[in-house]
Design a protein around this motif. Sequence first.
Motif, PDB file in Angstrom:
ATOM      1  N   ARG A  48       0.836  -1.219   0.000  1.00 19.83           N
ATOM      2  CA  ARG A  48       0.000   0.000   0.000  1.00 19.83           C
ATOM      3  C   ARG A  48       0.866   1.263   0.000  1.00 19.83           C
ATOM      4  O   ARG A  48       0.524   2.255  -0.643  1.00 19.83           O
ATOM      5  CB  ARG A  48      -0.955  -0.020   1.177  1.00 19.83           C
ATOM      6  CG  ARG A  48      -2.006  -1.106   1.040  1.00 19.83           C
ATOM      7  CD  ARG A  48      -3.051  -1.034   2.145  1.00 19.83           C
ATOM      8  NE  ARG A  48      -3.834  -2.251   2.196  1.00 19.83           N
ATOM      9  CZ  ARG A  48      -4.779  -2.593   1.325  1.00 19.83           C
ATOM     10  NH1 ARG A  48      -5.057  -1.794   0.328  1.00 19.83           N
ATOM     11  NH2 ARG A  48      -5.437  -3.726   1.452  1.00 19.83           N
ATOM     12  N   ALA A  51       1.987   1.834  -3.506  1.00 17.52           N
ATOM     13  CA  ALA A  51       0.915   2.434  -4.315  1.00 17.52           C
ATOM     14  C   ALA A  51       0.812   3.932  -4.037  1.00 17.52           C
ATOM     15  O   ALA A  51       0.649   4.729  -4.959  1.00 17.52           O
ATOM     16  CB  ALA A  51      -0.411   1.741  -4.027  1.00 17.52           C
ATOM     17  N   LYS A  60      -3.215   0.385  -8.021  1.00 18.53           N
ATOM     18  CA  LYS A  60      -4.408   0.298  -7.165  1.00 18.53           C
ATOM     19  C   LYS A  60      -4.328  -1.004  -6.386  1.00 18.53           C
ATOM     20  O   LYS A  60      -3.954  -2.047  -6.938  1.00 18.53           O
ATOM     21  CB  LYS A  60      -5.693   0.311  -8.003  1.00 18.53           C
ATOM     22  CG  LYS A  60      -5.829   1.496  -8.931  1.00 18.53           C
ATOM     23  CD  LYS A  60      -5.982   2.780  -8.167  1.00 18.53           C
ATOM     24  CE  LYS A  60      -6.192   3.931  -9.128  1.00 18.53           C
ATOM     25  NZ  LYS A  60      -5.519   5.138  -8.783  1.00 18.53           N
TER      26      LYS A  60
END
Length: 63
Positions: A48, A51, A60
């Motif tokens: 994450r 990202a 995503k």
Amino acid sequence: MDILIDKGVCIGAGQCALTAPDVFTQDDDGFSELVPGREDGAGSPLVREAARACPVGAIKVAP
């Protein structure tokens, strides 16, 4: 976890590969791709963050 890389948006900045090198790499043209066998994120807590580090939002992550 599902990881989607929008190849049409990726500019090859490499921030994902620097942040989570166990999950992301770059192809011969410098664009982001997933490390073979790590398509599910391999439980990496950095997916994450990788990202978020993408300057163009090409990655995503869904739970």
